[in-house]
Design a protein around this motif. Structure first.
Motif, PDB file in Angstrom:
ATOM      1  N   ARG A 136       0.806  -1.227   0.000  1.00  0.00           N
ATOM      2  CA  ARG A 136       0.000   0.000   0.000  1.00  0.00           C
ATOM      3  C   ARG A 136       0.840   1.279   0.000  1.00  0.00           C
ATOM      4  O   ARG A 136       0.528   2.242   0.708  1.00  0.00           O
ATOM      5  N   ALA A 137       1.884   1.300  -0.793  1.00  0.00           N
ATOM      6  CA  ALA A 137       2.710   2.510  -0.895  1.00  0.00           C
ATOM      7  C   ALA A 137       1.876   3.675  -1.422  1.00  0.00           C
ATOM      8  O   ALA A 137       1.095   3.523  -2.366  1.00  0.00           O
ATOM      9  N   GLU A 138       2.046   4.812  -0.803  1.00  0.00           N
ATOM     10  CA  GLU A 138       1.353   6.029  -1.230  1.00  0.00           C
ATOM     11  C   GLU A 138       1.870   6.459  -2.602  1.00  0.00           C
ATOM     12  O   GLU A 138       3.051   6.284  -2.911  1.00  0.00           O
ATOM     13  N   LYS A 139       0.984   7.049  -3.417  1.00  0.00           N
ATOM     14  CA  LYS A 139       1.387   7.449  -4.771  1.00  0.00           C
ATOM     15  C   LYS A 139       2.512   8.474  -4.741  1.00  0.00           C
ATOM     16  O   LYS A 139       3.387   8.467  -5.599  1.00  0.00           O
ATOM     17  N   GLU A 140       2.537   9.332  -3.731  1.00  0.00           N
ATOM     18  CA  GLU A 140       3.601  10.323  -3.616  1.00  0.00           C
ATOM     19  C   GLU A 140       4.963   9.670  -3.355  1.00  0.00           C
ATOM     20  O   GLU A 140       5.983  10.161  -3.827  1.00  0.00           O
ATOM     21  N   ILE A 141       4.957   8.577  -2.627  1.00  0.00           N
ATOM     22  CA  ILE A 141       6.194   7.824  -2.388  1.00  0.00           C
ATOM     23  C   ILE A 141       6.638   7.189  -3.710  1.00  0.00           C
ATOM     24  O   ILE A 141       7.808   7.263  -4.083  1.00  0.00           O
ATOM     25  N   ILE A 142       5.702   6.569  -4.400  1.00  0.00           N
ATOM     26  CA  ILE A 142       6.014   5.924  -5.681  1.00  0.00           C
ATOM     27  C   ILE A 142       6.569   6.944  -6.673  1.00  0.00           C
ATOM     28  O   ILE A 142       7.544   6.679  -7.379  1.00  0.00           O
ATOM     29  N   GLU A 143       5.980   8.120  -6.724  1.00  0.00           N
ATOM     30  CA  GLU A 143       6.432   9.155  -7.655  1.00  0.00           C
ATOM     31  C   GLU A 143       7.858   9.600  -7.359  1.00  0.00           C
ATOM     32  O   GLU A 143       8.618   9.903  -8.278  1.00  0.00           O
ATOM     33  N   ARG A 144       8.245   9.641  -6.105  1.00  0.00           N
ATOM     34  CA  ARG A 144       9.594  10.114  -5.740  1.00  0.00           C
ATOM     35  C   ARG A 144      10.641   9.004  -5.804  1.00  0.00           C
ATOM     36  O   ARG A 144      11.840   9.285  -5.810  1.00  0.00           O
ATOM     37  N   ALA A 145      10.207   7.769  -5.851  1.00  0.00           N
ATOM     38  CA  ALA A 145      11.138   6.639  -5.832  1.00  0.00           C
ATOM     39  C   ALA A 145      11.861   6.484  -7.166  1.00  0.00           C
ATOM     40  O   ALA A 145      11.324   6.815  -8.224  1.00  0.00           O
ATOM     41  N   ASP A 146      13.088   5.967  -7.094  1.00  0.00           N
ATOM     42  CA  ASP A 146      13.843   5.646  -8.297  1.00  0.00           C
ATOM     43  C   ASP A 146      13.504   4.242  -8.801  1.00  0.00           C
ATOM     44  O   ASP A 146      13.655   3.954  -9.981  1.00  0.00           O
ATOM     45  N   LEU A 147      13.081   3.376  -7.910  1.00  0.00           N
ATOM     46  CA  LEU A 147      12.762   1.998  -8.252  1.00  0.00           C
ATOM     47  C   LEU A 147      11.574   1.561  -7.408  1.00  0.00           C
ATOM     48  O   LEU A 147      11.570   1.759  -6.190  1.00  0.00           O
ATOM     49  N   VAL A 148      10.580   0.982  -8.047  1.00  0.00           N
ATOM     50  CA  VAL A 148       9.404   0.477  -7.337  1.00  0.00           C
ATOM     51  C   VAL A 148       9.152  -0.948  -7.816  1.00  0.00           C
ATOM     52  O   VAL A 148       9.069  -1.190  -9.021  1.00  0.00           O
ATOM     53  N   THR A 149       9.048  -1.864  -6.873  1.00  0.00           N
ATOM     54  CA  THR A 149       8.736  -3.252  -7.174  1.00  0.00           C
ATOM     55  C   THR A 149       7.476  -3.616  -6.412  1.00  0.00           C
ATOM     56  O   THR A 149       7.333  -3.274  -5.241  1.00  0.00           O
ATOM     57  N   GLU A 150       6.580  -4.308  -7.091  1.00  0.00           N
ATOM     58  CA  GLU A 150       5.350  -4.741  -6.430  1.00  0.00           C
ATOM     59  C   GLU A 150       5.297  -6.260  -6.412  1.00  0.00           C
ATOM     60  O   GLU A 150       5.430  -6.906  -7.437  1.00  0.00           O
ATOM     61  N   MET A 151       5.110  -6.800  -5.206  1.00  0.00           N
ATOM     62  CA  MET A 151       4.862  -8.233  -5.055  1.00  0.00           C
ATOM     63  C   MET A 151       3.383  -8.373  -4.727  1.00  0.00           C
ATOM     64  O   MET A 151       2.886  -7.711  -3.821  1.00  0.00           O
TER      65      MET A 151
END
Length: 136
Positions: free
Chosen positions: A102-117
């Motif tokens: 449940r990562a917040e969209k703002e966190i996802i936007e600032r991240a360099d890498l996002v992985t979803e399991m």
């Protein structure tokens, strides 16, 4: 997480030399939050965030993993503003890793890498608890 879990036990089995290179701090009670967090839960999470902020800015660490921080946000243990501020003040030489669903969209936007399991099937839903050598 305030409980002893598999990752902690694995680090302990690696021996005392690992302790010089890896520090583990936990902030939470032994139980999982299933409803609204208590004031104590929020206070513990914020103490953890304050210590992590100090560690990130100390120059002592190249990598800081905030295990389950996304769930801490989901349960309102921390504010999104405080976590985003942590990203902003992070020195360039420090890597931050945030885990949890449940990562917040703002966190996802600032991240360099996002992985979803994504769970497709899990035996926990049938009442099977964590197993030695697998989850704990």
């Amino acid at each position: 997480k305030g409980v002893k879990y598999g990752e902690i036990e694995a680090l302990e089995k690696l021996g005392t030399n690992i302790g010089r290179n890896i520090k583990v701090k936990q902030y939470g009670k032994r139980c999982f939050i299933e409803t609204m967090p208590s004031d104590e839960d929020v206070a513990m999470a914020n103490r953890g965030l304050a210590e992590v902020t100090e560690a990130i800015c100390s120059g002592k660490y190249d990598l800081v993993i905030l295990d389950e921080i996304n769930m801490a946000l989901y349960f309102n243990l921390l504010t999104l503003e405080d976590v985003l501020n942590l990203i902003e003040i992070k020195p360039d030489n420090v890597e931050l890793v945030f885990t949890g669903r449940r990562a917040e969209k703002e966190i996802i936007e600032r991240a360099d890498l996002v992985t979803e399991m994504r769970e497709i099937k899990h035996y926990f839903t049938r009442g099977v608890m964590a197993r030695n050598g697998i989850e704990k």
